[in-house]
Design an enzyme around this catalytic site. Structure first.
Site, PDB file in Angstrom:
ATOM      1  N   ASP A   1       0.866  -1.186   0.000  1.00 46.16           N
ATOM      2  CA  ASP A   1       0.000   0.000   0.000  1.00 46.16           C
ATOM      3  C   ASP A   1       0.901   1.234   0.000  1.00 46.16           C
ATOM      4  OD1 ASP A   1       0.794   0.545   2.699  1.00 46.16           O
ATOM      5  OD2 ASP A   1      -0.693  -0.881   3.426  1.00 46.16           O
TER       6      ASP A   1
ATOM      7  N   LYS B   1       3.973   0.949   2.270  1.00 43.27           N
ATOM      8  CA  LYS B   1       5.006  -0.082   2.096  1.00 43.27           C
ATOM      9  C   LYS B   1       4.824  -0.840   0.784  1.00 43.27           C
ATOM     10  CE  LYS B   1       2.345  -2.707   5.476  1.00 43.27           C
ATOM     11  NZ  LYS B   1       2.347  -3.245   6.827  1.00 43.27           N
TER      12      LYS B   1
ATOM     13  N   GLU C   1      -2.031  -0.321  -4.947  1.00 38.82           N
ATOM     14  CA  GLU C   1      -1.827   1.020  -4.347  1.00 38.82           C
ATOM     15  C   GLU C   1      -0.362   1.422  -4.458  1.00 38.82           C
ATOM     16  OE1 GLU C   1      -3.700   1.136  -0.447  1.00 38.82           O
ATOM     17  OE2 GLU C   1      -5.647   1.488  -1.389  1.00 38.82           O
TER      18      GLU C   1
ATOM     19  N   GLU D   1     -11.277  -0.298  -4.780  1.00 40.72           N
ATOM     20  CA  GLU D   1     -11.584  -0.587  -3.377  1.00 40.72           C
ATOM     21  C   GLU D   1     -12.441   0.543  -2.821  1.00 40.72           C
ATOM     22  OE1 GLU D   1      -8.136  -1.142  -0.907  1.00 40.72           O
ATOM     23  OE2 GLU D   1      -7.136  -2.423  -2.361  1.00 40.72           O
TER      24      GLU D   1
ATOM     25  N   ASP E   1     -17.622  -3.482  17.194  1.00 43.20           N
ATOM     26  CA  ASP E   1     -16.456  -4.230  16.708  1.00 43.20           C
ATOM     27  C   ASP E   1     -16.716  -5.689  17.047  1.00 43.20           C
ATOM     28  OD1 ASP E   1     -14.000  -5.308  16.076  1.00 43.20           O
ATOM     29  OD2 ASP E   1     -13.035  -4.624  17.920  1.00 43.20           O
TER      30      ASP E   1
ATOM     31  N   SER F   1      -9.799  -8.953  12.160  1.00 42.19           N
ATOM     32  CA  SER F   1     -10.330  -8.164  11.056  1.00 42.19           C
ATOM     33  C   SER F   1     -10.455  -6.714  11.479  1.00 42.19           C
ATOM     34  CB  SER F   1     -11.703  -8.691  10.632  1.00 42.19           C
ATOM     35  OG  SER F   1     -12.304  -7.773   9.735  1.00 42.19           O
TER      36      SER F   1
END
Ligand code: CA
Length: 641
Positions: free
Chosen positions: A139, A142, A187, A283, A292, A386
Site C-alpha cells: 500500500d 510499504k 496502491e 476498493e 467491533d 479483522s
C-alpha cells in the site's frame, strides 16, 4: 497439456460459452426497506465487484455464510445472486515464514486465487487478480520486495515479475477461473516491489503488463493507486510516455480518508480525458455498525466523526455503494466499482484468545505474528483480527446485510417510503472559559439521505463532565427520535489575534517590516516547518537579518492579557536577539525566544499584560547573523482568567 486446456477455455470464452449471469436472468431481488436511488445509464457490463480475499481463511476458521433465506450457502453464490458480477483476490508471492507459517491476511498466493476464482466462475463471476508483487500487504506506506527477489537489480526483478505473472495466470486459469482483469501492483503510489523511482517502477509495471498481454490480450491490465487526486492524470500520462501498456487506471476510494465524491469524479475524469484509459474504483467500503465484532480494532468507526458522511447503518452503507457506483458510471470511461472485503467478519470463538488462535493458524486476521520477520514494525507489532468486520456485507454471524441487495437494485432503483435511519452527529466549539451550551435539536437522517431537525435530550452527567478550564475534547451522548445522538465538543483556546497560525490566505493583518536590507522573512507553506497546519512565518538569509512582524488588535475588553508564540530554528549566533513583544498603553514588554533546532518547538510567553486602551500590538523581532533560520507559528492572545 495444461496449455491445451487453456486454449480450449480461451476459445470457449471467445465463443461466449462462459459468461456472467445477466441482470435479466438473475432471480428478482426485492427489498421492503432499502432505499436505492436509481443510477441512470449504467450499462449491463458495468462491473459491480467485491473483494473476497479473506474467504478461504474465514471458512477454514469456521465462518459460515448464509443466504437471505437463512440457509448456509457459498458466499460467492450469495454475492452473485444479489447483483455482484466480479470478484477480486489479492495475491502475494510467498507469505510464509521459514517454517511455513502464514503471515495472515489470508496468506494468499496464486494457488488460493485459483481456488477462489474457480469457485466464483461457477456462479458467473469474473476474477480480478490483484498482484501485490510482495510477500505481504502493499500500500502507499510499504511496497516490500518479496524475500526471494531481495537485492536483485531492476532488470532482474522485471524478469522475475514477468515469469511469475505468467506462471500464476496459467495456474489460475487452468483451475477454471474466468480472469477478466489483472492488477500490476496494489496502491503503488509510492513504489512497487521495493522500487520507488518512477522510471524503475515503469520497467516493473511493463514487465507485468507484457506477461498479461502475452498470456491473453483480452484481459484488461490495471494500474492501481490509492486516494483520488488530480495528480493521477499526470501519473497515468507518464505511464503511457514510459511505454507501460495498460488499459485501466484504478483508484481506491475510502470516503472517510479520501475526500468527497466530487474529488473522486474530478480525478477519474482527468485520467480519462487526458489518456483515454478506462477508470474504476478498485476498493471502497463503508461502516454499517459502530460495533467491533472480534475485539481487534477497526480501521474506521465510532468517535471518528465520519458518521456525518453517511450514517453507520446498513442503509448508510447502501447509499455509499450507490453513490460511488453512480460517480464512476457518470464518467465516460468509468467501468465499475469493487467493494472491499465483503465477507471479512469475526471468526467464531468465545473470546479473544480463541479467535486469536484461529487468526494465527488460518491467517484469518489481517496479520499473524509470523509476519513479524518480514514486516516487523507494523504486522510484527499490531497483528490481529479483522480491521473491517464493521464494514463487511455480512453481519457478525454470517447473515447477508440488506445493503448487499444494493448491487442488484442500482439499475432500477428501489423507492420505498423513506423512514428515519440515524441521527447526524453535531459538533460544538467552545472557547476556554465559556459556559457549556449544546444544541436543542439534531439532524435526523432518513433512508433516502434527506434530513430534518428533531429535539434532543442530552445526557446530563456527560454535560457536567465537559470542562472548559483548559482546551480539550469531549463527546456527549443523547436521545432523539429513538436514536442515539452524538455531540462532539471541542474546547479550543480563544484567540483575539486574527489568523494567528497564518493558515488563512489573507495575511494582510500581519505586517512584516525589514530593518536590514534584502529578503528578511516571508510566509512559508510547508507543514514540516509549521507547528500547526502548513503555513508559518519563516526566515533564512545568507547575510545577517533584522526584521519584525506584528499585528495590532483594537476594541479589546479591559483586563490583563496573555500572549504566546511557538518557534523553531537555529544557527542564529551568540549575539542574536530574537523575542516576542507586546506594545500596550505605550509600554513594550518582551520575552526572549531561544531556538534549539529543527522541529524542537519552543514557546515564548508574556503574561499579566495590562491594556486600558483596548489596543494592543503583538509581534516577533529577529536580529541574527547570516545563515540563521527559523519559523514562528501559532500566535495566541487571550485574556487571563
Ligand atoms: Ca475488528
Amino acid at each position: 497439456m495444461k496449455r491445451m486446456i487453456a486454449v480450449v477455455l480461451a476459445l470457449a470464452l471467445l465463443l461466449g460459452g462462459v459468461r456472467g449471469v445477466t441482470a435479466m436472468e438473475m432471480e428478482q431481488v426485492t427489498s421492503d426497506t432499502l432505499y436505492v436511488r436509481q443510477v441512470e445509464g449504467m450499462g449491463e457490463d458495468f462491473i459491480l465487484g467485491a473483494d473476497v480475499s479473506s474467504l478461504l481463511a474465514e471458512e477454514a476458521s469456521g465462518v459460515v455464510y448464509r443466504d437471505f433465506a437463512g440457509q448456509p450457502q457459498d458466499m460467492l453464490k450469495v454475492l452473485a445472486d444479489n447483483g455482484v458480477n466480479y470478484v477480486r483476490v489479492r495475491v502475494w508471492v510467498d507469505p510464509f515464514d521459514k517454517d511455513g507459517r502464514g503471515y495472515g491476511g489470508g496468506s494468499y498466493t496464486a494457488a488460493t486465487a485459483a481456488e477462489i476464482g474457480a469457485r466464483a466462475a461457477k456462479y458467473g463471476l469474473k476474477l480480478l487478480v490483484d498482484f501485490h508483487y510482495s510477500d505481504f500487504w502493499a500500500d502507499p506506506s510499504k511496497q516490500m520486495v518479496p524475500k526471494a527477489w531481495a537485492g536483485l537489480s531492476v532488470q532482474a526483478k522485471a524478469e522475475r515479475i514477468k515469469a511469475y505473472t505468467a506462471e500464476s495466470l496459467q495456474l489460475i486459469r487452468d483451475a477454471g477461473a474466468d480472469v477478466g482483469m489483472v492488477q500490476i501492483g496494489n496502491e503503488t503510489n509510492n513504489g512497487i516491489c521495493g522500487e520507488s523511482y518512477f522510471d524503475d517502477m515503469a520497467v516493473l509495471y511493463q514487465a507485468g503488463a507484457q506477461a498479461v498481454r502475452d498470456f491473453d490480450p483480452e484481459i484488461l491490465i490495471v494500474i492501481h493507486y490509492s486516494e483520488p487526486s488530480l495528480g493521477h492524470a499526470d501519473v497515468a500520462e507518464d505511464l503511457v510516455h514510459s511505454g507501460v501498456d495498460y488499459d485501466v487506471f484504478a483508484t481506491s476510494y475510502y470516503p472517510f480518508w479520501h475526500g468527497t465524491l466530487e474529488d473522486l469524479r474530478e480525478s477519474l475524469v482527468a485520467v480519462a480525458e487526458r489518456t483515454g484509459k478506462r477508470v474504476m474504483v478498485a476498493e471502497t467500503q463503508w461502516i454499517y455498525t459502530d460495533a467491533d465484532g472480534d475485539g481487534s480494532g477497526n480501521s474506521a468507526g465510532p468517535g471518528s466523526g465520519y458518521e456525518s458522511i453517511y450514517p453507520f447503518t446498513v442503509q448508510g452503507q447502501s447509499r455509499e455503494i450507490r453513490d460511488v457506483a453512480a460517480t464512476v458510471a457518470s464518467v465516460d470511461k468509468g467501468i465499475g466499482v469493487f467493494y472491499w472485503e465483503a465477507g471479512w467478519i469475526p471468526v467464531p470463538g468465545e473470546d479473544w484468545v480463541e479467535r486469536s488462535a484461529k487468526w494465527e493458524r488460518f491467517g484469518s486476521g489481517w496479520a499473524a505474528s509470523y509476519a513479524g520477520e518480514y514486516d516487523p514494525n507494523d504486522a510484527g507489532r499490531y497483528y490481529g483480527g479483522s480491521a473491517c468486520d464493521n464494514m463487511a456485507l455480512f453481519d457478525f454471524a454470517g447473515n447477508p446485510l440488506e445493503s448487499l441487495k444494493t448491487f442488484a437494485l442500482l439499475r432500477t432503483g428501489n423507492y420505498v417510503p423513506p423512514v428515519a435511519d440515524a441521527l447526524d452527529a453535531v459538533s460544538v466549539t467552545l472557547g476556554v472559559g465559556e459556559s457549556v451550551a449544546l444544541p436543542d435539536t439534531v439532524p435526523v437522517v432518513f433512508t433516502d439521505g434527506s434530513q430534518d431537525q428533531r429535539e434532543v435530550v442530552w445526557n446530563d452527567d456527560e454535560i457536567q463532565a465537559v470542562s472548559t478550564k483548559t482546551p480539550g475534547k469531549f463527546v456527549v451522548h443523547g436521545r432523539a427520535e429513538g436514536f442515539e445522538a452524538l455531540c462532539y465538543v471541542d474546547v479550543a483556546e480563544n484567540n483575539y489575534l486574527i489568523n494567528g497560525s497564518f493558515e488563512e490566505e489573507d495575511r494582510s493583518m500581519w505586517t512584516i517590516t525589514a530593518i536590514a536590507s534584502g529578503d528578511q522573512a516571508d510566509f512559508q507553506v510547508k507543514s514540516a516547518d509549521a507547528y500547526s497546519g502548513e503555513v508559518s512565518l519563516h526566515f533564512w538569509n545568507g547575510a545577517a537579518v533584522e526584521w519584525r512582524c506584528e499585528q495590532t488588535v483594537t476594541d479589546l475588553p479591559d483586563g490583563a492579557w496573555r500572549v504566546s508564540v511557538k518557534g523553531q530554528g537555529g544557527d542564529v549566533g551568540n549575539d542574536a536577539d530574537i523575542h516576542l513583544y507586546v506594545i500596550s498603553d505605550g509600554q513594550t514588554y518582551t520575552a526572549p525566544m531561544i531556538l534549539r533546532g529543527w522541529a524542537d518547538w519552543q514557546e515564548a510567553v508574556l503574561e499579566h499584560i495590562p491594556c486600558a486602551s483596548g489596543t494592543l500590538t503583538v509581534g516577533v523581532y529577529v536580529r541574527c547573523q547570516g545563515g540563521g533560520w527559523g519559523t514562528f507559528d501559532d500566535f495566541l492572545l487571550n485574556p487571563e482568567k
